[in-house]
Design an enzyme around this catalytic site. Structure first.
Site, PDB file in Angstrom:
ATOM      1  N   GLY A 151      -4.999   4.430   5.203  1.00  0.00           N
ATOM      2  CA  GLY A 151      -6.141   4.210   4.379  1.00  0.00           C
ATOM      3  C   GLY A 151      -6.052   2.682   4.252  1.00  0.00           C
ATOM      4  O   GLY A 151      -5.293   1.909   4.307  1.00  0.00           O
ATOM      5  N   CYS A 152      -7.590   2.131   3.672  1.00  0.00           N
ATOM      6  CA  CYS A 152      -7.540   0.715   3.571  1.00  0.00           C
ATOM      7  C   CYS A 152      -7.029   0.281   2.534  1.00  0.00           C
ATOM      8  O   CYS A 152      -6.068  -0.720   2.323  1.00  0.00           O
ATOM      9  CB  CYS A 152      -9.138   0.298   3.384  1.00  0.00           C
ATOM     10  SG  CYS A 152     -10.086   1.392   2.372  1.00  0.00           S
ATOM     11  N   PHE A 153      -6.969   0.921   1.129  1.00  0.00           N
ATOM     12  CA  PHE A 153      -6.567   0.512   0.042  1.00  0.00           C
ATOM     13  C   PHE A 153      -4.628   0.482   0.145  1.00  0.00           C
ATOM     14  O   PHE A 153      -4.042  -0.306  -0.243  1.00  0.00           O
ATOM     15  CB  PHE A 153      -6.914   1.360  -1.379  1.00  0.00           C
ATOM     16  CG  PHE A 153      -8.098   0.954  -1.932  1.00  0.00           C
ATOM     17  CD1 PHE A 153      -8.574  -0.410  -2.287  1.00  0.00           C
ATOM     18  CD2 PHE A 153      -9.026   2.010  -1.838  1.00  0.00           C
ATOM     19  CE1 PHE A 153      -9.774  -0.600  -2.747  1.00  0.00           C
ATOM     20  CE2 PHE A 153     -10.375   1.758  -2.324  1.00  0.00           C
ATOM     21  CZ  PHE A 153     -10.840   0.505  -2.858  1.00  0.00           C
ATOM     22  N   PRO A 154      -4.394   1.553   0.606  1.00  0.00           N
ATOM     23  CA  PRO A 154      -2.694   2.042   0.998  1.00  0.00           C
ATOM     24  C   PRO A 154      -2.150   0.942   1.709  1.00  0.00           C
ATOM     25  O   PRO A 154      -1.074   0.266   1.492  1.00  0.00           O
ATOM     26  CB  PRO A 154      -2.800   3.347   1.474  1.00  0.00           C
ATOM     27  CG  PRO A 154      -4.025   4.126   1.006  1.00  0.00           C
ATOM     28  CD  PRO A 154      -5.012   2.952   0.778  1.00  0.00           C
ATOM     29  N   THR A 155      -2.959   0.356   2.663  1.00  0.00           N
ATOM     30  CA  THR A 155      -2.539  -0.735   3.456  1.00  0.00           C
ATOM     31  C   THR A 155      -2.296  -2.019   2.796  1.00  0.00           C
ATOM     32  O   THR A 155      -0.926  -2.492   2.937  1.00  0.00           O
ATOM     33  CB  THR A 155      -3.339  -1.325   4.777  1.00  0.00           C
ATOM     34  OG1 THR A 155      -3.544   0.001   5.510  1.00  0.00           O
ATOM     35  CG2 THR A 155      -3.044  -2.240   5.500  1.00  0.00           C
TER      36      THR A 155
END
Length: 346
Positions: A151-155
């Site tokens: 996911g974008c936030f997890p990256t």
């Protein structure tokens, strides 16, 4: 140059699908052989995404066309809960799969059900899927047939915290990840929350205490940490189209200086071409339309906190660009192939 690899994009009407096409159309090693859409089959890709007119005029097909198309790899730009059906149906086909949804990112179908409130139809996929963060799993990605694109936030959060937790430099509990994202992170379908009057001249938090990216961040960081990770993640919606900035706060377990921290991060990410350790706090335009993650780290002597700022373009390193980085590894290309675009600023 040898024969180009043939690529399929399943689900082309959203932002991620169009971003995949934008990058792949100039990739030196591949050709786009199939783009699908169930709702717009028969129309041209450029009829939906008009900026591609005269560049990518491929006629959209239903997803079932994968059975009649010679493909080396497919990207699934499908919603959560839909990708799993595709993987279950086609996992024995000869093409590799990169799934950009959250359907195979977590550790088990039980955890998936808890956070996504949906039963999983292909539990076997959890055994074979590799979490597609190249900076952590490069060698496993190279050997994988199914990659779960992060996911974008997890990256931003995982790249921001990985060196500290791997080296046992911070307390594993009480970490705060405070993130801001552009509106494209909510997807292309109109919603009340992304309606112009609700976004423009506005700023709001959402998903408090229960955003599903929380468990994705924790699951991944737990594999790096000797102690169980427990963190507070809160996303906020910015009135901009793309970009994520995460500000991360953690408590050191021993005395540390900003110079120590920078040396650690430079060492940890040596040889990883898309992570840049910066001497100044980054902004979202520093990475716009590129596959870079810019990270700034400092120690606040007054409070004792370690502060990490981690910035990406949510559609590129947070989605399509990272997926293509994974494709490069899976197909034996240079990891940076097709991804050397400089950020667009201003």
């Amino acid at each position: 140059m040898g024969k180009k690899k043939r690529i399929g994009i399943i689900g082309a009407t959203g932002y991620t699908g169009s971003e995949l096409v934008r990058i792949l159309v100039n990739h030196p090693e591949v050709e786009i052989a199939l783009i699908t859409s169930e709702s717009r089959a028969g129309e041209k890709f450029s009829d939906i995404h008009t900026s591609f007119r005269g560049i990518v005029d491929i006629v959209l097909q239903p997803a079932s066309q994968v059975e009649q198309t010679d493909l080396d790899l497919v990207f699934l730009a499908l919603p959560h809960g839909v990708s799993m059906d595709f993987v279950k149906k086609y996992h024995q086909k000869p093409f590799k799969i990169i799934d950009l949804s959250g359907d195979f990112r977590l550790d088990s179908p039980e955890i998936y059900h808890e956070w996504y409130q949906k039963g999983h139809v292909y539990k076997e996929g959890f055994d074979s899927a590799v979490f597609g963060l190249p900076e952590l799993n490069r060698e496993h990605i190279k050997q994988s047939e199914l990659v779960a694109n992060p996911g974008c936030f997890p990256t931003t959060a995982i790249l921001g915290l990985a060196p500290l937790l791997s080296e046992g430099m911070i307390e594993s509990r009480g970490i705060i990840v405070d993130s801001k994202t552009g509106v494209t992170g909510a997807g292309v379908k109109p919603k009340e929350v992304t309606h112009f009057p609700n976004v423009n001249d506005n700023f709001k938090a959402y998903g408090l205490k229960k955003h599903r990216h929380t468990i994705e961040i924790q699951d991944t960081l737990n594999k790096l940490s000797s102690d169980e990770v427990n963190l507070q993640f809160t996303p906020h919606l910015l009135p901009v189209d793309r970009g994520i900035l995460s500000t991360i706060y953690a408590r050191p377990v021993k005395e540390v200086t900003t110079a120590d921290l920078n040396a650690l991060y430079l060492r940890y990410y040596e040889g990883h071409p898309f992570v840049r350790i910066t001497p100044e706090a980054p902004s979202i335009k520093d990475v716009r339309a590129s596959n870079y993650c810019n990270i700034y780290i400092t120690h606040d002597e007054r409070t004792g906190n370690i502060m990490v700022l981690s910035v990406i373009d949510n559609l590129v390193k947070g989605a399509a660009g990272q997926a293509i980085q994974n494709m490069n590894l899976m197909l034996g290309f240079d990891e940076t192939a097709g991804l050397k675009q400089a950020p667009l600023n201003p």
